[in-house]
Design an enzyme around this catalytic site. Structure first.
Site, PDB file in Angstrom:
ATOM      1  N   ASN A  13       0.863  -1.180   0.000  1.00  0.00           N
ATOM      2  CA  ASN A  13       0.000   0.000   0.000  1.00  0.00           C
ATOM      3  C   ASN A  13       0.901   1.232   0.000  1.00  0.00           C
ATOM      4  O   ASN A  13       1.511   1.546   1.019  1.00  0.00           O
ATOM      5  CB  ASN A  13      -0.890  -0.033   1.253  1.00  0.00           C
ATOM      6  CG  ASN A  13      -1.718   1.234   1.410  1.00  0.00           C
ATOM      7  OD1 ASN A  13      -1.782   2.067   0.504  1.00  0.00           O
ATOM      8  ND2 ASN A  13      -2.361   1.382   2.563  1.00  0.00           N
ATOM      9  N   TRP A  14       0.977   1.876  -1.145  1.00  0.00           N
ATOM     10  CA  TRP A  14       1.878   3.032  -1.258  1.00  0.00           C
ATOM     11  C   TRP A  14       1.328   4.279  -0.570  1.00  0.00           C
ATOM     12  O   TRP A  14       2.024   5.271  -0.443  1.00  0.00           O
ATOM     13  CB  TRP A  14       2.142   3.336  -2.748  1.00  0.00           C
ATOM     14  CG  TRP A  14       3.215   2.478  -3.352  1.00  0.00           C
ATOM     15  CD1 TRP A  14       3.609   1.237  -2.950  1.00  0.00           C
ATOM     16  CD2 TRP A  14       4.035   2.821  -4.475  1.00  0.00           C
ATOM     17  NE1 TRP A  14       4.625   0.771  -3.750  1.00  0.00           N
ATOM     18  CE2 TRP A  14       4.897   1.728  -4.704  1.00  0.00           C
ATOM     19  CE3 TRP A  14       4.119   3.916  -5.326  1.00  0.00           C
ATOM     20  CZ2 TRP A  14       5.841   1.718  -5.733  1.00  0.00           C
ATOM     21  CZ3 TRP A  14       5.056   3.909  -6.365  1.00  0.00           C
ATOM     22  CH2 TRP A  14       5.908   2.820  -6.547  1.00  0.00           C
ATOM     23  N   LYS A  15       0.045   4.227  -0.181  1.00  0.00           N
ATOM     24  CA  LYS A  15      -0.593   5.405   0.433  1.00  0.00           C
ATOM     25  C   LYS A  15      -0.385   6.617  -0.487  1.00  0.00           C
ATOM     26  O   LYS A  15      -0.354   6.440  -1.708  1.00  0.00           O
ATOM     27  CB  LYS A  15      -0.054   5.622   1.848  1.00  0.00           C
ATOM     28  CG  LYS A  15      -0.160   4.340   2.679  1.00  0.00           C
ATOM     29  CD  LYS A  15       0.130   4.512   4.144  1.00  0.00           C
ATOM     30  CE  LYS A  15      -0.039   3.181   4.855  1.00  0.00           C
ATOM     31  NZ  LYS A  15       0.158   3.278   6.302  1.00  0.00           N
ATOM     32  N   HIS A  99      -9.391   1.400   5.320  1.00  0.00           N
ATOM     33  CA  HIS A  99      -8.089   1.547   5.979  1.00  0.00           C
ATOM     34  C   HIS A  99      -8.249   2.524   7.147  1.00  0.00           C
ATOM     35  O   HIS A  99      -9.023   3.480   7.063  1.00  0.00           O
ATOM     36  CB  HIS A  99      -7.048   2.063   4.981  1.00  0.00           C
ATOM     37  CG  HIS A  99      -5.652   1.970   5.505  1.00  0.00           C
ATOM     38  ND1 HIS A  99      -5.143   2.865   6.427  1.00  0.00           N
ATOM     39  CD2 HIS A  99      -4.665   1.083   5.274  1.00  0.00           C
ATOM     40  CE1 HIS A  99      -3.902   2.523   6.725  1.00  0.00           C
ATOM     41  NE2 HIS A  99      -3.585   1.439   6.035  1.00  0.00           N
ATOM     42  N   GLU A 101      -6.532   4.877   8.081  1.00  0.00           N
ATOM     43  CA  GLU A 101      -6.248   6.274   7.735  1.00  0.00           C
ATOM     44  C   GLU A 101      -7.468   6.931   7.087  1.00  0.00           C
ATOM     45  O   GLU A 101      -7.626   8.151   7.155  1.00  0.00           O
ATOM     46  CB  GLU A 101      -5.006   6.343   6.843  1.00  0.00           C
ATOM     47  CG  GLU A 101      -3.751   6.071   7.665  1.00  0.00           C
ATOM     48  CD  GLU A 101      -2.596   5.463   6.900  1.00  0.00           C
ATOM     49  OE1 GLU A 101      -2.612   5.458   5.656  1.00  0.00           O
ATOM     50  OE2 GLU A 101      -1.666   4.959   7.568  1.00  0.00           O
ATOM     51  N   GLU A 169      -4.879  -4.673  10.874  1.00  0.00           N
ATOM     52  CA  GLU A 169      -3.827  -3.669  11.037  1.00  0.00           C
ATOM     53  C   GLU A 169      -4.047  -2.918  12.354  1.00  0.00           C
ATOM     54  O   GLU A 169      -4.854  -1.975  12.396  1.00  0.00           O
ATOM     55  CB  GLU A 169      -3.865  -2.663   9.876  1.00  0.00           C
ATOM     56  CG  GLU A 169      -3.595  -3.283   8.523  1.00  0.00           C
ATOM     57  CD  GLU A 169      -3.051  -2.261   7.530  1.00  0.00           C
ATOM     58  OE1 GLU A 169      -2.097  -2.606   6.837  1.00  0.00           O
ATOM     59  OE2 GLU A 169      -3.562  -1.138   7.478  1.00  0.00           O
ATOM     60  N   GLY A 175       3.333   2.198  10.820  1.00  0.00           N
ATOM     61  CA  GLY A 175       4.360   3.227  10.668  1.00  0.00           C
ATOM     62  C   GLY A 175       5.141   3.532  11.933  1.00  0.00           C
ATOM     63  O   GLY A 175       5.856   4.530  11.994  1.00  0.00           O
ATOM     64  N   SER A 214       4.034  -2.235  10.254  1.00  0.00           N
ATOM     65  CA  SER A 214       5.484  -2.349  10.441  1.00  0.00           C
ATOM     66  C   SER A 214       6.055  -3.693   9.985  1.00  0.00           C
ATOM     67  O   SER A 214       6.992  -4.217  10.604  1.00  0.00           O
ATOM     68  CB  SER A 214       5.860  -2.062  11.900  1.00  0.00           C
ATOM     69  OG  SER A 214       5.493  -0.733  12.252  1.00  0.00           O
ATOM     70  N   GLY A 235       3.078  -1.112   4.205  1.00  0.00           N
ATOM     71  CA  GLY A 235       3.098   0.302   3.863  1.00  0.00           C
ATOM     72  C   GLY A 235       4.494   0.744   3.479  1.00  0.00           C
ATOM     73  O   GLY A 235       4.954   0.524   2.358  1.00  0.00           O
ATOM     74  N   GLY A 236       5.209   1.352   4.425  1.00  0.00           N
ATOM     75  CA  GLY A 236       6.515   1.945   4.153  1.00  0.00           C
ATOM     76  C   GLY A 236       7.488   1.040   3.409  1.00  0.00           C
ATOM     77  O   GLY A 236       8.180   1.483   2.485  1.00  0.00           O
TER      78      GLY A 236
HETATM   79  P1  13P Z   1       3.478   0.319   7.576  1.00  0.00           P
HETATM   80  O1  13P Z   1       3.917  -0.970   6.932  1.00  0.00           O
HETATM   81  O2  13P Z   1       4.201   1.519   7.053  1.00  0.00           O
HETATM   82  O3  13P Z   1       3.464   0.206   9.064  1.00  0.00           O
HETATM   83  O4  13P Z   1       1.936   0.563   7.117  1.00  0.00           O
HETATM   84  C1  13P Z   1       1.021  -0.454   7.262  1.00  0.00           C
HETATM   85  C2  13P Z   1      -0.213  -0.070   6.538  1.00  0.00           C
HETATM   86  O5  13P Z   1      -0.946   0.806   6.954  1.00  0.00           O
HETATM   87  C3  13P Z   1      -0.513  -0.782   5.295  1.00  0.00           C
HETATM   88  O6  13P Z   1      -1.816  -0.537   4.855  1.00  0.00           O
END
Ligand code: 13P
Length: 256
Positions: A13-15, A99, A101, A169, A175, A214, A235-236
């Protein structure tokens, strides 16, 4: 249920990250995946402006592509939104929905997420429905209650044979570098599996339940070996091909 039943899915997920120049990362992931045999299913969910470009650039690759949200309606006067049918038209296969977010930053409710899940299924997309508790809920022992409520409210009553994916999640793990213990993850995933089996029978038994929060190359093998963890939502560490490939390769049994 045997752990091997659902195929492992590694999703990035590149957000809201990435420019056209970063499509080269996707190309590198594609090349890395091409060089593996018996690897997991790999999905990249770039931001909307890169989705069509990535799909067109990688049409011969083994990668799958998805979006990070959709509107519940098919068309209409909804400025700034994009429908599930439009994403399918681009060639997307998946869409991430609910999600944290979006639940937190856009006040998305369970019933809105449910409407979007129905829209995704209507358009032939596979929804990845995210659930997870806050740090406060975790400390107060409210994790199961929160996730049960999200599952009840965000999943349609009837899904038939439609494929869908759940991503657990924990909000406090996103993050932050913090990760629940293997036992905490195993307990939550077993609870989710039980609820899905009760509600959706065989479909619920074979639904992939991803862990997200993470996930890195260094912890992927351990996290993905936990019972009922059928993949990762990253994510990251999905933004750089070397990191994402490190996670993917933790699940490869043989190199071509
Ligand atoms: P991170 O891997 O950066 O913690 O993010 C997880 C995430 O929200 C994937 O949707």
């Amino acid at each position: 249920m045997p752990k091997s039943t659902p195929k492992t899915l590694i999703a990035g997920n590149w957000k809201m990250n990435g420019r056209r120049e970063n499509l080269s990362e996707i190309k590198s992931v594609s090349e890395g995946v091409q060089a593996t045999k018996q690897g997991p299913e790999v999905l990249v969910c770039p931001p909307a402006h890169l989705l069509g470009l990535a799909i067109d650039a990688e049409k011969d690759s083994q990668l799958h592509f998805g979006a990070q949200d959709c509107h519940a309606e098919e068309d209409g006067a909804y400025t700034g939104d994009i429908s599930a049918e439009m994403l399918a038209d681009l060639g997307a296969k998946y869409v991430i929905l609910g999600h944290s977010e979006r639940r937190q930053g856009h006040n998305e409710t369970d019933s809105q997420v449910r409407a979007k899940v129905k829209a995704a299924v209507r358009a032939g997309l596979i929804p990845i429905i995210c659930v997870g508790e806050t740090a406060g809920e975790q400390t107060r022992g409210r994790t199961v209650a929160r996730i049960s409520r999200q599952l009840n409210g965000s999943l349609p009553e009837v899904l038939g044979e439609a494929r869908f994916v759940i991503a657990y999640e924990p909000i406090w793990a996103i993050g932050t570098g913090l990760v629940p213990t293997p036992k905490q993850i195993a307990d939550v995933h077993a609870m989710i599996r039980g609820r899905l089996s009760d509600r959706f029978g065989t479909n619920g038994e074979t639904t992939q339940i991803l862990y997200g929060g993470s996930v890195k190359p260094g912890n992927a093998a351990e996290l993905l070996a936990i019972e009922n963890v059928n993949g990762a939502l990253v994510g990251g560490a999905s933004l750089k091909a070397t990191d994402f490939l490190g996670i993917i390769q933790s699940q490869v049994s043989e190199v071509a």
